[in-house]
Motif scaffolding. Structure first.
Motif, mmCIF file in Angstrom:
data_model
loop_
_atom_site.group_PDB
_atom_site.id
_atom_site.type_symbol
_atom_site.label_atom_id
_atom_site.label_comp_id
_atom_site.label_asym_id
_atom_site.label_seq_id
_atom_site.Cartn_x
_atom_site.Cartn_y
_atom_site.Cartn_z
ATOM 1 N N LYS A 201 -1.246 3.865 3.403
ATOM 2 C CA LYS A 201 -0.920 4.600 4.623
ATOM 3 C C LYS A 201 -2.148 4.728 5.519
ATOM 4 N N TYR B 237 -4.663 2.720 5.545
ATOM 5 C CA TYR B 237 -4.956 1.375 6.051
ATOM 6 C C TYR B 237 -4.073 1.039 7.250
ATOM 7 N N GLU B 238 -2.778 1.370 7.167
ATOM 8 C CA GLU B 238 -1.852 1.072 8.260
ATOM 9 C C GLU B 238 -2.223 1.858 9.513
ATOM 10 N N ARG B 239 -2.618 3.127 9.323
ATOM 11 C CA ARG B 239 -3.039 3.935 10.487
ATOM 12 C C ARG B 239 -4.274 3.338 11.131
ATOM 13 N N ARG C 259 -5.302 0.208 10.963
ATOM 14 C CA ARG C 259 -5.015 -1.102 11.549
ATOM 15 C C ARG C 259 -4.306 -0.975 12.885
ATOM 16 N N SER C 260 -3.452 0.043 13.000
ATOM 17 C CA SER C 260 -2.711 0.218 14.251
ATOM 18 C C SER C 260 -3.604 0.679 15.392
ATOM 19 N N PRO D 110 -5.422 -5.367 3.213
ATOM 20 C CA PRO D 110 -5.235 -4.010 2.689
ATOM 21 C C PRO D 110 -6.019 -3.832 1.400
#
Length: 258
Positions: free
Chosen positions: A108, A110-112, A114-115, A123
């Motif tokens: 989670k 990582y996704e934040r 990356r965005s 990841p």
């Protein structure tokens, strides 16, 4: 030819940390050096996850104290942190469940990240950091269910540091379950042998002996201030079955206990 991109890696250590010792912290440094020396990984973080009071182990002091001591000990680390999630659970958390939780949280984050950036990095992976004594539990018939072995060892992987006379390669060889996943078990040799035991630290403290240089000074001061590790505290939970036995289930043992 472009250089091979290294996989970001987080190391997770589960256990009592009762109390945390210099040996516990040393394992992280050894593991990071080894994993980065493979050329495949870039270690980006470490997590210390103390077990909850619900484990019911004799002599286990309250999680609030074990958390506080771990945070004091790791004040000098710029990459290893203490996570309180497992310690706050009312019951003991299986190793597989703990890894599942931390991996989900890491992804989670990582996704934040990356965005909000244009970075295309991979990841992070999560691996369980343990001492060689942890591997011996896999030799006990029925102690680990097949699903948890597949998840912890097969899906995530282990970074295992030799401990005393126990050598990871021998323990892997003697376990069919570990042998199947041997390519996902990274064996680290501790050339400067360090056999500090939390059990022996508690014994010394009960008897009024010095534990300086076995645990950080900040932890020693905390123990004194809160009068921890006395004869009374060591009798705590005596006569009670461990949580895995009380629930009549076979669950994996702690990773970094002593």
């Amino acid at each position: 030819m472009a250089a091979l991109q290294r996989v970001p890696l987080v190391l997770l250590a589960c256990g009592s940390f009762n109390p945390i010792t210099n040996q516990h912290m040393r394992l992280f440094e050894l593991a990071r050096d080894h994993m980065q020396s493979t050329g495949q990984y870039r270690v980006v973080g470490g997590i210390v996850s103390p077990v909850s009071d619900g484990y019911g182990k004799p002599g286990l002091v309250a999680a609030e104290h074990r958390i506080a001591m771990a945070k004091l000990a790791l004040q000098t680390s710029d990459w290893v942190n203490v996570d309180e999630w497992e310690s706050r659970q009312p019951d003991w958390t299986e190793t597989a469940v703990a890894m599942r939780y931390h991996h989900g949280r890491i992804l989670k984050e990582y996704e934040r990240s990356r965005s909000s950036t244009s970075s295309q990095s991979m990841p992070p992976q999560l691996k369980l950091l343990c001492g060689a004594d942890f591997l011996s539990a896999f030799k006990i018939p029925g102690l680990w269910c097949d699903e948890h072995i597949e998840e912890v060892v097969g899906r995530f992987g282990l970074v295992c540091v030799s401990r005393g006379a126990l050598q990871p390669e021998r323990l892997v060889h003697e376990s069919d379950a570990l042998w199947r996943h041997r390519d996902n078990i990274f064996q680290v040799t501790e050339w400067v042998r360090n056999e500090i035991s939390a059990t022996e630290v508690r014994r010394a403290l009960r008897r009024g002996y010095s534990v300086k240089y076995l645990v950080p000074d900040s932890v020693i001061e905390y123990v004194k201030r809160h009068d921890l590790y006395t004869e009374d505290s060591e009798r705590g939970n005596q006569g009670k079955p461990l949580a895995p036995l009380a629930h009549k289930t076979q669950r994996p043992p702690e990773s970094l206990d002593d």
